[in-house]
Enzyme design. Structure first.
Site, PDB file in Angstrom:
ATOM      1  CD  GLU A 285     -71.206 -34.674  58.851  1.00  0.00           C
ATOM      2  OE1 GLU A 285     -70.636 -33.937  59.657  1.00  0.00           O
ATOM      3  OE2 GLU A 285     -72.434 -34.860  58.854  1.00  0.00           O
ATOM      4  CB  VAL A 286     -69.507 -41.688  53.977  1.00  0.00           C
ATOM      5  CG1 VAL A 286     -69.733 -43.198  53.895  1.00  0.00           C
ATOM      6  CG2 VAL A 286     -70.328 -40.956  52.924  1.00  0.00           C
TER       7      VAL A 286
END
Lengths: 573, 573
Positions: free
Chosen positions: B355-356
């Protein structure tokens, strides 16, 4: 009061530190710090011969205020309040008085009085300058509600018990007289200790902690729900844990084990424990369905006992229904209901009446013979059966409670005072009200606590629970008790309850499946329709954290990071 | 072994009393009663200088057999066995031996060895005539697994510990070397005691009971799961409870409270506790996302810290990512990862990588300047960032673990030995395998324990959890670890784990949300694809009831009435 005013009040409270649950009907708060004096005491004014349960409640209130150690749910916790609290006035006294000169009844007497006679309102004033606080009510039950509210005004930090929202003026009374919780103790058994802990949580007096460890020290705090009705679905087809005098074979042969029973002494203790906490215990012996277990002791009274495939004969295994067309069975049932209802002080007693399957009687030779002999149909026999059991209740001074099918599906000739529990769907409420009966909301689509954990029946790899999805606290909070009802129909709404059927529950998850979710409807039926989820959440967090402090394992609704920052974890923040 | 044989074995076991979980690879049982002798003892044969943890495991096995008081889950419980048991032979001895002459390593050493080096198989023989039982393995870890199986063969009734299925012959070894459980201790904090109880349940050795009351007496029993990997998602954006030497400011400023921390001593204790139970502790410091909390101590390293609206900058509040284009931040992170990984004995350490959010870097002035100065894109900077932290791990003798995005979304140049955790969907497994990486199943659509309890974000009255619905034990049980994979891709599957993200969990519901559901994948990854739900359920009931007996609050999956009658509560019964 109007919904507009309620919203205004909610807004006020959220902007202050004080997080009451349920929301009082009227509250004004200030912004002054006030701390509890080391010599704080509670005085009775003008109440002679105070009942013991009132004195106990006062004693517990003092204990809770002294021992409650709930830090405020803000970033930095109480550290942000320390300076103001150091300089604040000290509250030394709460003066408690009744606003009538009549006979003083005990909380316990008032809690089990007929529902229309109960008076639960109170007014509470806490000045900011340290002069005495006052609590007034027209009943000891009202004083009890006020004492639990008073306990909830205070936080703890660094040895001090304080508020930062003085002065307070609260005038409060419930919107609905019935605010309940249902527990099924037949699918799986719950020891009395679990029931008492649940009653404590319902009333939010001090809980007797049964777990302790170095990691989770016992700290006692108080919160307020003011739920006043415990609907005890005590027996069902799976097990019969209730010892009924004159019918001891039922529990001897039908309880899960010799120790998985509720003796008359245990029932009496639970009823008294509840009443002293302002809670009426409404027991249920479901009839004529949900009675397979009776066959273990009295096989002659049960049709289609454990008959397979169960799907043909019951809504869940095992199948088994009372032989409603048998005179002997009718008499047996009426006597059983009378004896069981005598174990409870409540004016209400439920004879159930849900999920009667015609197929069970269709394929039961004895029932068919009895119907033929008497010239009855299943429906007319059911009518006579219910009339007989309700007559027995009536003679015993009780008012019958039944599930909705008795009105909507079977058109039973019920007494006018019968109370109907609406469970299948909230959309069925209208029809029950149109039939003119008083009703209690118990709708599976809003208020069932057991939905959403998957199919409990075996051999169904991808099955969901029949009442999917999980009913979130938000879902029950937005429930509207008078949706689609006319004004006169609305007057038939006694209130509502959340319900735990225990196919997938036991003592292991009782707390975590019930709390804090069941607080949701507690507010709806005390304060009126809930309103804004985002504004309610900070107060509901506090309910959960207070419960945790006293050993009730209410679950977290968000990460603590969010609980310390109201609104920041909103979807739209 | 083939799936056909597995089914045959399962059928055999269901028809007998013995309910092992997970199912051994090969088991034959008889139908003779056999009871444990009052003088029963366990002897080591040919093992010189036995390691202390093996001696402890033997001692615990004897304790458990003596103290376990699990009644058989049949109607009448052990009463139906009493006559046969009275006449039966007595088992006096279990002889334990290693099948190699080499150096004897401890269970703890073997548990944290490189995953490809672990040997967990064993063979166990229990004759029906009272002659000595034998347990053999090629490793102390295998002996440990065999000892837990041996404990699970016995029931209790009326003072006797017995089986009605002697003789036994069991040859067993796991299908997959990685069988895990993930716990997030950042969203909400869990005291070490809760983690240890979870480790006990994972390995199913005797649990230290922390609750006791007259109502729920502590009885100690043993069950077997043989989960061997505890994936500890120890920190995240919400809180930083891990004390890392050299980086103490992180927990000082980022833990929820001064007592909500894991000190190096506590970590060492937890790691040793796990290893002695055959469990490897794989810790995770998620990077570069999920790191907002680092800003409390080191604001210079965090982009978009608590920036709003959080929905733009993170998948959940608060936003905050490491400044991956800053040389100083890369160095800081590599040093932090190196220091943190040194606290754990495992060969594995996870640097996260899920989840960057690009938007965080897009709107961060410092990051934009750093990218411009170096001529990098976010993707090339992310590649360099990951290479630096993995290089630090490699130098420290560790193998990196990352979430799937590092392969599928960002095409990071990972070392060939990197292990990929596939979480977003089970359909992503194929692509990870095609990329040639070893992988662990952790798919949200089958293995997430936290789904289905509603939206935890505020202000969403009707919201469901993002990974709805609730993942039932049945759902995880039918998970197929090699679905759609070729034979060579299948060889990359190390195993799998169920996962508990704790937005809506805490110590209050840890047991009830995890157990017995997490036993479901334990069997899938030990025994191979699960197969028949209806046949598994009776054994899973026993897992739950055994756990209850020792104070782990596993929930009921059905009414006890059903648990005593295998198959009768099937949907199609």
């Amino acid at each position: 009061m109007t919904r507009g005013i309620l919203f205004l009040v909610v807004t006020l409270v959220v902007s202050s530190a004080t997080a009451l649950w349920p929301q009082p009907q009227s509250i004004s708060t200030g912004s002054k710090a006030l701390k509890i004096s080391p010599s704080f005491h509670i005085t009775l004014s003008g109440i002679k011969n105070a009942p013991k349960d009132l004195l106990d409640a006062i004693s517990k209130t003092k204990d809770n205020i002294a021992n409650d150690k709930l830090e405020r749910l803000v970033v930095g916790r109480g550290a942000v309040d320390a300076e103001a609290v150091a300089k604040s006035a000290e509250l030394n006294e709460l003066v408690v008085s009744l606003e009538h000169d009549g006979k003083v009844r005990s909380i316990s007497e008032e809690a089990v009085d007929a529902i229309e006679n109960r008076v639960e309102g109170y007014s509470l004033t806490v000045p900011e300058d340290g002069s005495a606080a006052t609590l007034k009510a027209n009943s000891t039950l009202g004083l009890y509600r006020g004492l639990t509210t008073f306990q909830q005004l205070w936080y703890f930090w660094d040895g001090r018990v304080y508020s930062v929202d003085a002065p307070f003026q609260i005038r409060d009374s419930p919107k609905y007289p019935y605010r309940g919780l249902m527990l099924d103790t037949s699918r799986n058994y719950f020891p009395a200790e679990d029931i008492k802990r649940t009653l404590d949580a319902m009333s939010l007096v001090k809980v007797r902690t049964i777990c302790s460890s170095p990691v989770l020290p016992s700290v006692h705090v108080s919160v307020l729900f003011q739920l006043n009705s415990f609907h005890w679905h005590v027996v069902d087809s799976q097990s019969f844990p209730l010892q009924v005098p004159g019918f001891m074979e039922l529990s001897e042969k039908g309880a899960y084990s010799p120790s998985s029973v509720y003796t008359p002494e245990v029932v009496k203790d639970i009823v008294a424990y509840a009443a002293a906490r302002g809670i009426d215990v409404i027991a249920e012996i479901d009839t004529p369905g949900h009675t397979a277990v009776i066959a273990k002791a009295f096989p002659e009274h049960i049709a289609c006992n454990e008959k397979t495939p169960w799907t043909t004969y019951a809504n869940e295994p095992p199948a088994g229904q009372l032989r409603l067309a048998s005179d002997a069975t009718v008499k047996f049932t009426a006597n059983l209901i009378e004896a069981a209802s005598s174990l409870f002080q409540s004016k209400f007693f439920s004879t159930g009446g849900d999920e009667v399957k015609q197929s069970c009687y269709r394929d039961d030779e004895e029932t068919q013979q009895q119907l033929n002999a008497s010239g009855k149909t299943v429906e007319t026999a059911l009518n006579d059966f219910m009339k007989a059991t309700h007559e027995a209740l009536h003679k015993n001074g009780k008012t019958a409670v039944v599930w909705q099918e008795m009105v909507l599906e079977h058109k039973i000739e019920l007494r006018n005072d019968t109370v109907i529990f609406v469970w299948i769907s909230s959309t069925d409420v209208k029809a029950v009200a149109q039939a003119g009966f008083r009703l209690v909301h118990a709708a599976s689509d809003y208020l069932y606590l057991d939905c959403g954990a998957g199919e409990w029946l075996g051999n169904d790899p991808t099955g969901n629970s029949w009442c999917d999805p999980f009913k979130t606290w938000q879902r029950s909070y937005i429930f509207d008790p008078t949706a689609n009802l006319t004004e006169s129909e609305s007057k038939l709404v006694l209130g509502g309850q959340q319900l735990l059927w225990t196919e997938q529950s036991g003592p292991q998850n009782l707390d975590s499946i019930v709390w804090p979710r069941a607080a949701s409807s507690a507010e709806v039926f005390w304060s009126g329709i809930g309103g804004n989820i985002s504004q309610a959440l900070p107060r509901l967090h506090e309910v959960g954290y207070r419960l945790n402090q006293r050993g009730v394992k209410a679950i977290n609704l968000q990460p603590l990071w969010c609980a310390l920052r109201p609104g920041v974890c909103d979807l739209t923040a």
